[in-house]
Each structure stands twice: as C-alpha cells, then as structure tokens.
Design an enzyme around this catalytic site. Structure first.
Site, PDB file in Angstrom:
ATOM      1  N   GLY A 225      30.460  50.005  30.802  1.00 23.12           N
ATOM      2  CA  GLY A 225      31.467  48.988  30.482  1.00 23.12           C
ATOM      3  C   GLY A 225      30.848  47.598  30.439  1.00 23.12           C
ATOM      4  O   GLY A 225      29.649  47.434  30.650  1.00 23.12           O
TER       5      GLY A 225
ATOM      6  N   HIS B 186      42.542  15.483  59.301  1.00 26.49           N
ATOM      7  CA  HIS B 186      43.983  15.286  59.127  1.00 26.49           C
ATOM      8  C   HIS B 186      44.204  14.344  57.947  1.00 26.49           C
ATOM      9  O   HIS B 186      43.453  13.388  57.789  1.00 26.49           O
ATOM     10  CB  HIS B 186      44.568  14.659  60.398  1.00 26.49           C
ATOM     11  CG  HIS B 186      46.032  14.343  60.282  1.00 26.49           C
ATOM     12  ND1 HIS B 186      47.003  15.322  60.329  1.00 26.49           N
ATOM     13  CD2 HIS B 186      46.673  13.170  60.086  1.00 26.49           C
ATOM     14  CE1 HIS B 186      48.181  14.756  60.175  1.00 26.49           C
ATOM     15  NE2 HIS B 186      48.024  13.451  60.028  1.00 26.49           N
TER      16      HIS B 186
ATOM     17  N   GLY C 106      54.658  51.157  44.149  1.00 28.11           N
ATOM     18  CA  GLY C 106      53.578  50.797  45.065  1.00 28.11           C
ATOM     19  C   GLY C 106      53.659  49.335  45.461  1.00 28.11           C
ATOM     20  O   GLY C 106      53.532  48.451  44.616  1.00 28.11           O
TER      21      GLY C 106
ATOM     22  N   LEU D 184      29.826  43.611  31.275  1.00 31.98           N
ATOM     23  CA  LEU D 184      29.336  42.909  32.471  1.00 31.98           C
ATOM     24  C   LEU D 184      30.521  42.362  33.269  1.00 31.98           C
ATOM     25  O   LEU D 184      31.474  41.839  32.706  1.00 31.98           O
ATOM     26  CB  LEU D 184      28.441  41.731  32.067  1.00 31.98           C
ATOM     27  CG  LEU D 184      27.020  42.038  31.591  1.00 31.98           C
ATOM     28  CD1 LEU D 184      26.334  40.737  31.141  1.00 31.98           C
ATOM     29  CD2 LEU D 184      26.204  42.705  32.690  1.00 31.98           C
TER      30      LEU D 184
HETATM   31  P1  NAD Z   1      46.846  49.671  47.789  1.00 29.70           P
HETATM   32  O1  NAD Z   1      46.259  50.792  48.538  1.00 29.70           O
HETATM   33  O2  NAD Z   1      46.671  48.272  48.252  1.00 29.70           O
HETATM   34  O3  NAD Z   1      48.419  49.869  47.636  1.00 29.70           O
HETATM   35  C1  NAD Z   1      49.005  51.044  47.120  1.00 29.70           C
HETATM   36  C2  NAD Z   1      50.409  51.079  47.623  1.00 29.70           C
HETATM   37  O4  NAD Z   1      51.096  52.140  47.001  1.00 29.70           O
HETATM   38  C3  NAD Z   1      50.468  51.309  49.130  1.00 29.70           C
HETATM   39  O5  NAD Z   1      51.337  50.355  49.692  1.00 29.70           O
HETATM   40  C4  NAD Z   1      51.007  52.722  49.227  1.00 29.70           C
HETATM   41  O6  NAD Z   1      51.757  52.938  50.393  1.00 29.70           O
HETATM   42  C5  NAD Z   1      51.869  52.790  47.961  1.00 29.70           C
HETATM   43  N1  NAD Z   1      52.139  54.155  47.521  1.00 29.70           N
HETATM   44  C6  NAD Z   1      51.315  55.235  47.579  1.00 29.70           C
HETATM   45  N2  NAD Z   1      51.960  56.320  47.101  1.00 29.70           N
HETATM   46  C7  NAD Z   1      53.192  55.921  46.738  1.00 29.70           C
HETATM   47  C8  NAD Z   1      54.332  56.571  46.206  1.00 29.70           C
HETATM   48  N3  NAD Z   1      54.309  57.878  45.960  1.00 29.70           N
HETATM   49  N4  NAD Z   1      55.445  55.836  45.958  1.00 29.70           N
HETATM   50  C9  NAD Z   1      55.482  54.510  46.240  1.00 29.70           C
HETATM   51  N5  NAD Z   1      54.431  53.849  46.773  1.00 29.70           N
HETATM   52  C10 NAD Z   1      53.307  54.540  47.010  1.00 29.70           C
HETATM   53  O7  NAD Z   1      46.330  49.858  46.277  1.00 29.70           O
HETATM   54  P2  NAD Z   1      46.518  48.942  45.018  1.00 29.70           P
HETATM   55  O8  NAD Z   1      47.513  47.876  45.248  1.00 29.70           O
HETATM   56  O9  NAD Z   1      46.711  49.882  43.880  1.00 29.70           O
HETATM   57  O10 NAD Z   1      45.097  48.282  44.901  1.00 29.70           O
HETATM   58  C11 NAD Z   1      43.930  49.093  44.737  1.00 29.70           C
HETATM   59  C12 NAD Z   1      42.751  48.468  45.415  1.00 29.70           C
HETATM   60  O11 NAD Z   1      42.393  47.267  44.787  1.00 29.70           O
HETATM   61  C13 NAD Z   1      43.034  48.152  46.876  1.00 29.70           C
HETATM   62  O12 NAD Z   1      41.988  48.614  47.672  1.00 29.70           O
HETATM   63  C14 NAD Z   1      43.123  46.663  46.905  1.00 29.70           C
HETATM   64  O13 NAD Z   1      42.661  46.116  48.114  1.00 29.70           O
HETATM   65  C15 NAD Z   1      42.267  46.231  45.736  1.00 29.70           C
HETATM   66  N6  NAD Z   1      42.784  44.973  45.199  1.00 29.70           N
HETATM   67  C16 NAD Z   1      42.550  43.829  45.890  1.00 29.70           C
HETATM   68  C17 NAD Z   1      43.072  42.640  45.451  1.00 29.70           C
HETATM   69  C18 NAD Z   1      42.810  41.387  46.231  1.00 29.70           C
HETATM   70  O14 NAD Z   1      41.946  41.400  47.088  1.00 29.70           O
HETATM   71  N7  NAD Z   1      43.551  40.304  45.996  1.00 29.70           N
HETATM   72  C19 NAD Z   1      43.867  42.607  44.320  1.00 29.70           C
HETATM   73  C20 NAD Z   1      44.113  43.785  43.655  1.00 29.70           C
HETATM   74  C21 NAD Z   1      43.562  44.961  44.115  1.00 29.70           C
END
Ligand code: NAD
Length: 417
Positions: A32, A402, A146, A34
């Site tokens: 993919g 401050h 989610g 960069l």
């Molecule tokens: P996540 O693991 O943060 O959240 C997934 C959510 O989906 C959880 O709350 C889980 O309980 C819920 N879920 C699971 N199965 C479900 C169901 N059957 N029905 C309803 N809810 C359900 O994953 P994400 O939000 O997809 O993010 C993926 C990864 O990317 C994570 O590790 C995250 O930390 C990372 N990410 C980080 C940032 C950031 O740092 N700002 C931003 C985006 C993504």
C-alpha cells in the site's frame, strides 16, 4: 548490515528512517501507499475531518498528499530501497516480492491491521472506517456499531456535520478499556450534544437500512442511511506465508517477546500485526525496540506508559492505570474541573475534568485521565511524570504557567487525597 522491513506505516517507515540514520541498509517493502493506515485511512484523515464543518474530500487529500511527500523525502536516502508489492516470507531472513528474493540480517514485519466485522446476517451492508472517510455527502441518519475509539470519533464528527447519530455498544460502557468514570462522563457529554448511545446493546442483524439489536432480551431496530461497522481491527496476517516460514501466531497476531522478536531468530514483528495496543505511536516505539535489539543495544522504553487519545468533542486522553486496574491497591484520587480553570473558562472550553490516581503510600502517580479541550496535548505531561516515577509532592513542586489549560492537571495533582 541490511534489514528488510515489510509495511510502510508508522511501524515500518519510521524504523526504516532510524535504521538508515544509523548507517544500516534497508529494503522497505510495501503493498500500500507510504504512511499506512495512519496516514491514508486512519489518524490523519480523521483529524482533517475533525477540523471541518462539512466533509471536504479535496482538503483531506491535500493533507494526505502533503504528509506523504514528507515521508517520501525521508525515504529518499541511498541506504533505503523502496519495493512495491506483496511480500512473502520464505523462511529464515529471506523475503520474496514478485519473484525477487531479498536476504537480510534481520526482518521486521509491520503489516498492520484491517477492520473487523461481525458474523451477523447483513454485515456486508455496513461500511468500515476507510469507506466512511470517502463520503462526500452527510447521511441524514448514521448508525455506528461499536462505541470504541473509531465509533465515537466518527459519531462526534458526523454529529457536527448534522447527522442524527446512534451508537450501539455491546459492553456496559463506551470505550471499554478506558477508566469507567471517564467513559461515563464522555458518554454523557456526547449525549448532551445529541448523540444517542445505547450500551449493553447486542446487534443481531442488518436488514436493508435497519440495524436489528437487542437489550435485556428486548428487540429494537434503528433505521439509518449509513451504517458504520467499528467493532475493532484484526491483524493483517494473510498472505505473509507465516506457516511455511515457521512463525508462531494466533488469530490475535504474531507472537513476539519483549524485544519484538518472533520465535524465528532475526525475524521481528511490530505494530498492529502483533495484536497489542493498536496505536501508531506504539508501532513506532516497538520498531525502535526491535532496531535496538538488532543492533545489540538496550533501551528504557516503558510499554506500560502509553498515552492514548480519543478525538471526540470533548476530547479524551489517558495514560497509566485506570481506577479499575488499581483494584485492591490503596490509592489517592484527585479531580479538577475545567470550569475552575481560568484559561478554559475564558476560551469557552469550560466542560471537562482531569482525574489523577496515585499510590497512597508512596505518592507515586499511577494514572491520569482527562476529558476536555486539549486533553490529547496535556496528557504528555502526565506521561512524563509517570514514566519518570514522579510522586505527587514532586509534581506539586513544578511551577506551571498561568493561565493555561494545563493547570487543570496541576490542580488535580494538588487535590489528590
Ligand atoms: P475498539 O476496540 O476501540 O472498539 C470496538 C468497540 O466495539 C468496543 O467498544 C467493543 O465493545 C464494541 N463491539 C464489539 N463487538 C460489538 C458488537 N457485536 N456490537 C456492538 N459493539 C461491539 O476498536 P475500534 O474503535 O474499531 O478501533 C480499532 C483500533 O484502532 C483500536 O485499537 C483503537 O485504539 C485504534 N484507533 C485509535 C485511535 C486513536 O488513538 N485516536 C483512533 C482510531 C482507532
């Protein structure tokens, strides 16, 4: 020395740049573009959207192109050879791309992750976060499956764009890995902005434009013009030829030791592919750890002190232990409200809270959780304090400027009892 790196996301390209700076020859293989997920369909385009009042694809592409140019410049180094294509491990430290075999003194796998979906009927009717970033139109009704980081960031962005947003979260709280107190406050703050959030909601199917779900065994349905699947990500294990290369892995990711080395000596894996904390900054830190080990050096990177931020409105950020993780320990907790912070009030950003957790006996700061404007920036002071093992008293002895929003952390430290 020559290192072969597979994947050009933050885990791959940052490690390539650091290796080249040390005089090491690098072959950087990527299928993919960069920048990987972070730059092309993750952190950066999402933050570009956060700064807009309506989806502007042209601006989003401008941001990506500009930053991609920066990475390309970084890779324009006589020690780095960029190879486009899908890499296949051939055993030992050799890797094949399109019929050419590259031999290295070490191999680093950094192929990232892909969106996960649910095994429910109609799952294909939902789109993932990458497709969500391509939308030019604002859906009138958005249903997000989610309530994790991705789900809440898009909920927040599209609420600002004017969508009616419903979030369906399976667990009893949003952001299940965050401090519960903070997660509950964030849920309330998002609800106040008009986002409907259902927790303990089990999604069972998608039928046409309806998401079917149940709560306490009662069935519900939510109609939507757009359905986002944001139930986590899974490591991009496919097609690496791991079995033939004898590399140990589970569905959660490639198994590595504390030096990021796999069971095959000289073969390392970093970032989302290892299934740990799927964060760009963790991937690049793991890449540095692997590189140090390859060079026979040690480092002091502490993987238990990882700041994390959620770019919702209001922002949330944390580092160190949650109150739940301190169960059984004697702790002191301090809280400070944004509304008592002069700069926050003056800037019209008075909603928020900062919470500090410390070990009662030693006073050592264990965790900091912030909900409110600039949380993602303020959290780094907390990361420094925790990483250096600072006590509450040592932190109280540090003079803070401050008026700044950062004083909210100082106030929470001072209130810790
Ligand atoms: P996540 O693991 O943060 O959240 C997934 C959510 O989906 C959880 O709350 C889980 O309980 C819920 N879920 C699971 N199965 C479900 C169901 N059957 N029905 C309803 N809810 C359900 O994953 P994400 O939000 O997809 O993010 C993926 C990864 O990317 C994570 O590790 C995250 O930390 C990372 N990410 C980080 C940032 C950031 O740092 N700002 C931003 C985006 C993504």
């Amino acid at each position: 020395m020559r290192i072969i790196i597979i994947g050009a996301g933050p885990g791959g390209y940052e490690t390539a740049a650091e290796a080249a700076a040390r005089g090491i020859e690098v072959v950087l293989i990527s299928e993919g573009p960069l920048g990987g997920t972070c730059l092309n369909e993750g952190c950066i385009p999402t933050k570009a959207l956060c700064a807009m009042d309506a989806p502007d694809q042209e601006r989003k592409r401008e941001v990506i192109t500009q930053l991609q140019g920066g990475i390309a410049q970084l890779m324009r180094n006589k020690l780095i050879t960029l190879v486009e294509g899908r890499a296949k491990l051939c055993g030992g430290r050799s890797v094949e791309v399109g019929g050419t075999v590259y031999e290295g003194d070490a191999v680093i796998i950094a192929t990232g992750s892909v969106s996960a979906s649910l095994p429910i009927p109609g799952a294909e009717l939902a789109i993932d976060s990458a497709a969500m970033l391509e939308l030019s139109e604002v859906p009138q009704r958005l249903c997000v499956i989610g309530g994790g980081v991705i789900g809440l960031e898009f909920a927040s962005i599209y609420r600002k764009f004017g969508s009616e947003v419903t979030v369906l979260e399976f667990c009893p709280n949003v952001l299940p890995r965050f401090d519960v107190d903070l997660a509950k406050r964030l849920k309330a703050a998002l609800a106040k902005r008009g986002i409907a959030i259902e927790t303990s909601a089990r999604v069972t199917a998608i039928e046409g434009n309806k998401v079917l779900w149940s709560k306490n065994d009662k069935p519900f349905e939510t109609e939507a013009d757009c359905i986002l699947m944001a139930v986590g990500r899974r490591p991009n294990l496919k097609s690496l030829n791991l079995d033939e290369a004898g590399i140990e892995y589970t569905p959660r990711g490639i198994v590595v030791d504390s030096n990021m080395q796999t069971n095959v000596p000289g073969v390392y894996a970093v970032g989302d592919i290892t299934g740990g904390m799927m964060l760009a900054h963790v991937a690049s830190a793991q890449g540095r750890r692997a590189l140090h080990h390859i060079c026979g050096e040690s480092d002091g990177i502490d993987f238990s002190v990882v700041p994390a931020a959620v770019f919702t409105v209001p922002e949330a950020a944390c580092v160190g232990k949650t109150e739940e993780e301190c169960e059984g320990m004697e702790i002191a907790v301090g809280k400070a409200n944004y509304r008592a912070n002069g700069k926050a009030v003056a800037s019209g950003e008075a909603d928020g809270i900062c919470k500090v957790i410390a070990d009662k006996a030693s006073g050592r700061i264990l965790g900091v959780h912030i909900l409110g404007a600039h949380a993602a920036d303020i959290i780094h002071e907390a990361a420094v304090l925790i990483a250096l093992g600072a006590t509450l008293q040592q932190a109280r002895d540090i003079i803070h400027a401050h008026p700044t929003v950062s004083e909210v952390l100082f106030a929470a430290i001072c209130s810790c009892k």
